[in-house]
Motif scaffolding. Structure first.
Motif, mmCIF file in Angstrom:
data_model
loop_
_atom_site.group_PDB
_atom_site.id
_atom_site.type_symbol
_atom_site.label_atom_id
_atom_site.label_comp_id
_atom_site.label_asym_id
_atom_site.label_seq_id
_atom_site.Cartn_x
_atom_site.Cartn_y
_atom_site.Cartn_z
ATOM 1 N N CYS A 196 71.418 24.578 27.882
ATOM 2 C CA CYS A 196 72.828 24.343 28.252
ATOM 3 C C CYS A 196 73.812 25.226 27.496
ATOM 4 C CB CYS A 196 73.180 22.872 28.020
ATOM 5 S SG CYS A 196 72.201 21.716 29.015
ATOM 6 N N ASN A 197 73.319 26.094 26.621
ATOM 7 C CA ASN A 197 74.212 26.960 25.843
ATOM 8 C C ASN A 197 74.632 28.158 26.696
ATOM 9 O OD1 ASN A 197 75.310 28.879 23.959
ATOM 10 N ND2 ASN A 197 74.274 27.757 22.310
ATOM 11 N N ASP A 198 75.949 28.300 26.927
ATOM 12 C CA ASP A 198 76.462 29.389 27.767
ATOM 13 C C ASP A 198 76.235 30.759 27.147
ATOM 14 O OD1 ASP A 198 77.318 27.573 29.664
ATOM 15 O OD2 ASP A 198 79.321 27.375 28.791
ATOM 16 N N ASN A 199 76.005 30.814 25.842
ATOM 17 C CA ASN A 199 75.814 32.093 25.159
ATOM 18 C C ASN A 199 74.359 32.558 25.172
ATOM 19 O OD1 ASN A 199 78.568 32.348 24.381
ATOM 20 N ND2 ASN A 199 78.219 30.877 22.726
ATOM 21 N N ILE A 200 73.468 31.748 25.748
ATOM 22 C CA ILE A 200 72.046 32.084 25.776
ATOM 23 C C ILE A 200 71.600 32.270 27.218
ATOM 24 C CG2 ILE A 200 69.707 31.313 25.223
ATOM 25 C CD1 ILE A 200 70.849 29.721 22.907
ATOM 26 N N GLN A 201 71.030 33.426 27.496
ATOM 27 C CA GLN A 201 70.403 33.677 28.790
ATOM 28 C C GLN A 201 68.883 33.616 28.595
ATOM 29 O OE1 GLN A 201 71.909 37.201 30.834
ATOM 30 N NE2 GLN A 201 73.722 37.163 29.520
ATOM 31 N N ILE A 202 68.215 32.970 29.513
ATOM 32 C CA ILE A 202 66.773 32.770 29.389
ATOM 33 C C ILE A 202 66.035 33.666 30.373
ATOM 34 C CG2 ILE A 202 64.888 31.114 29.632
ATOM 35 C CD1 ILE A 202 66.806 28.936 28.761
ATOM 36 N N ALA A 203 65.087 34.431 29.849
ATOM 37 C CA ALA A 203 64.237 35.277 30.685
ATOM 38 C C ALA A 203 62.813 34.752 30.590
ATOM 39 C CB ALA A 203 64.309 36.728 30.237
ATOM 40 N N LEU B 270 55.805 42.404 28.985
ATOM 41 C CA LEU B 270 56.909 42.227 28.049
ATOM 42 C C LEU B 270 57.834 43.447 28.063
ATOM 43 C CD1 LEU B 270 58.187 40.472 25.855
ATOM 44 C CD2 LEU B 270 56.653 41.528 24.193
ATOM 45 N N PHE B 271 57.258 44.636 28.109
ATOM 46 C CA PHE B 271 58.041 45.869 28.127
ATOM 47 C C PHE B 271 58.962 45.903 29.352
ATOM 48 C CE2 PHE B 271 58.431 50.446 29.209
ATOM 49 C CZ PHE B 271 59.094 50.870 28.057
ATOM 50 N N CYS B 272 58.429 45.612 30.519
ATOM 51 C CA CYS B 272 59.228 45.625 31.750
ATOM 52 C C CYS B 272 60.332 44.567 31.701
ATOM 53 C CB CYS B 272 58.333 45.391 32.961
ATOM 54 S SG CYS B 272 57.180 46.739 33.296
ATOM 55 N N THR B 273 60.016 43.390 31.168
ATOM 56 C CA THR B 273 61.012 42.313 31.079
ATOM 57 C C THR B 273 62.153 42.697 30.157
ATOM 58 O OG1 THR B 273 59.297 40.633 31.463
ATOM 59 C CG2 THR B 273 61.375 39.886 30.509
ATOM 60 N N MET B 274 61.818 43.302 29.008
ATOM 61 C CA MET B 274 62.854 43.648 28.031
ATOM 62 C C MET B 274 63.736 44.795 28.504
ATOM 63 S SD MET B 274 60.802 43.178 24.409
ATOM 64 C CE MET B 274 62.300 43.282 23.428
ATOM 65 N N LEU B 275 63.189 45.686 29.327
ATOM 66 C CA LEU B 275 64.006 46.782 29.848
ATOM 67 C C LEU B 275 64.984 46.311 30.922
ATOM 68 C CD1 LEU B 275 61.561 49.828 30.110
ATOM 69 C CD2 LEU B 275 63.350 49.408 28.410
ATOM 70 N N ALA C 268 58.591 45.639 21.127
ATOM 71 C CA ALA C 268 59.997 45.539 20.722
ATOM 72 C C ALA C 268 60.463 46.799 19.997
ATOM 73 C CB ALA C 268 60.186 44.318 19.820
ATOM 74 N N TRP C 269 59.588 47.377 19.171
ATOM 75 C CA TRP C 269 59.955 48.608 18.458
ATOM 76 C C TRP C 269 60.199 49.759 19.440
ATOM 77 C CZ3 TRP C 269 57.495 53.423 17.934
ATOM 78 C CH2 TRP C 269 58.071 54.283 16.989
ATOM 79 N N VAL C 270 59.345 49.891 20.460
ATOM 80 C CA VAL C 270 59.525 50.950 21.461
ATOM 81 C C VAL C 270 60.830 50.744 22.229
ATOM 82 C CG1 VAL C 270 58.593 51.965 23.578
ATOM 83 C CG2 VAL C 270 57.062 51.399 21.683
ATOM 84 N N VAL C 271 61.118 49.507 22.613
ATOM 85 C CA VAL C 271 62.362 49.209 23.325
ATOM 86 C C VAL C 271 63.567 49.528 22.452
ATOM 87 C CG1 VAL C 271 63.764 47.371 24.358
ATOM 88 C CG2 VAL C 271 61.302 47.478 24.817
ATOM 89 N N CYS C 272 63.491 49.173 21.174
ATOM 90 C CA CYS C 272 64.585 49.503 20.244
ATOM 91 C C CYS C 272 64.784 51.013 20.150
ATOM 92 C CB CYS C 272 64.296 48.927 18.862
ATOM 93 S SG CYS C 272 64.525 47.142 18.728
#
Length: 401
Positions: free
Chosen positions: A16-23, A51-56, A78-82
């Motif tokens: 219910c937190n408006d500042n959080i989007q859930i993937a 995970l890579f596709c989701t984070m992109l 996560a390191w590659v995405v960063c």
């Protein structure tokens, strides 16, 4: 942005937190064919791609914060995405994944050695690191050349003592599926609603504990090799014998929550024990019900033995948030959380645990015994909550970067 596996339900404070989007991320069901090493490599490879596709696809983040374990393959992805998005990587070290793997495979197994190298490498490549104990902070610095900040786990605000009316509501809900929560006797009057622990006068809505109610003992687990529940089962058998011998101890309802690979093994062991004064159930609770049950319990038991000896059990943190006294099995840095004879008791084997249970429940449910003294100490401690700890320890890191 918050990533979670489908099939799990986050707490409503997150939903219910408006500042959080859930993937959501689908949990992979791999084919059980071929050598196990092949199955594992295939699973990690597919997870990494997913995970890579989701984070992109998500909005470009300024920071990516992830908890380790599990770190394989999430840290590397996560390191590659960063790197691609010029974000900063923050690792929150709760334990070492390779030490957990070593419980199954042994320390010298190639997969364990690769996992160890992997965690050290990406720990050095991350921008910031947090860890859960001072002992782990020292170990990261000495053995991996990783500089970390100690961020002790703290309970969220919804971990607190449960009012008696909510306790009754929870017991009645659980009684639909779990026999230990059902009343042992029929109510004397039709307008009284009873659980194993409480009774409610329907007309007035008032709730009270029933006389000679059982004590409620709770333990939570992921049913993995670093928790030996045979210790608790043996202690409960000895507790039963004390009652059979005439000791004035209350009957026990023992609730072991959680799910994991060894659950069915222990359920079979439980089914073969003939208890008269102890009842055990192993439910999987909804996210909102778990803190309510902790806040209703009389004693918590923790059987977590850290695979590294350097982390602390979050389940005890949550129990303390509910002012629930804890008996916890000893390991290297447990003293950073559990203060023996102050907020809980530390034991080394089943014989010490059953002696502690006997001592704590000897005057149950009066307020004169050791159990209530430990609870009063927790109530008076004014524990720091998660949001307060975050503001004190984590926000300065973001502010200075």
């Amino acid at each position: 942005m918050f990533l979670f596996l489908l099939g799990t339900k986050p707490h409503r404070d997150i939903v219910c937190n408006d500042n959080i989007q859930i993937a959501p991320i689908s949990e992979l069901k791999m084919l059980q064919v071929g050598p196990k090493i092949f199955q594992y490599i295939a699973k990690v490879t597919v997870q990494a791609m997913q995970l890579f596709c989701t984070m992109l696809k998500i909005d470009k983040p300024a920071y990516i914060l992830l908890q380790n374990p599990p770190g394989l393959p999430s840290i590397g992805v996560a390191w590659v995405v960063c790197l691609l998005q010029r974000s900063k990587l923050i690792i929150d070290w709760h334990n070492y994944g390779y030490t957990i793997m070593s419980l199954t495979h042994g320390e010298s197994h190639p997969i364990v050695q690769i996992a160890k190298w992997y965690e050290k490498l990406f720990g050095r490549l991350s921008d910031y690191n947090f860890c859960v104990t001072n002992a782990m902070k020292e170990d990261l610095q000495i053995n991996s050349n990783i500089k970390a900040i100690t961020l002790y786990d703290k309970p969220a605000s919804f971990f607190k003592e449960t009012p008696l009316d909510l306790q009754h509501k929870l017991y009645m809900k659980l009684a639909k599926d779990y026999a230990p929560f059902k009343s042992r006797t029929e109510p004397l009057l039709p307008h009284i609603e009873m659980s194993a622990f409480t009774e409610r006068i329907v007309r007035s809505g008032s709730v009270m504990h029933i006389k000679e109610r059982p004590a409620l003992l709770i333990s939570s687990t992921s049913w993995t090799e670093d928790e030996d529940f045979s210790i608790l089962l043996k202690a409960l058998e000895d507790y039963e014998q004390y009652i059979n011998a005439g000791a004035k101890l209350p009957p026990l309802v023992c609730v072991i929550t959680g799910k994991g690979p060894l659950k069915e093994h222990y359920n079979r062991l439980i089914a073969n024990i003939n208890f008269k004064h102890v009842q055990i159930c192993t439910p999987w609770l909804e996210a909102e019900d778990y803190p309510l049950l902790l806040g209703s319990a009389d004693l918590g038991v923790c059987l977590h033995k850290s695979s590294s000896g350097l982390d602390l059990p979050m389940k005890v943190v949550d129990m303390f948030g509910c002012c629930l006294p804890v008996c916890a099995v000893h390991f290297l840095c447990l003293h950073e959380l559990v203060k023996h004879e102050e907020n809980g008791l530390i034991f080394k084997d089943f014989s010490e645990l059953e002696e502690q249970m006997k001592m704590l429940f000897l005057e149950f449910p009066t307020g004169a015994g050791k159990l209530q003294m430990l609870r009063r100490n927790l109530q008076a401690s004014k524990q720091l909550r998660w949001d307060e700890s975050w503001e004190q320890t984590v926000l300065p890191v973001f502010s200075s970067s």
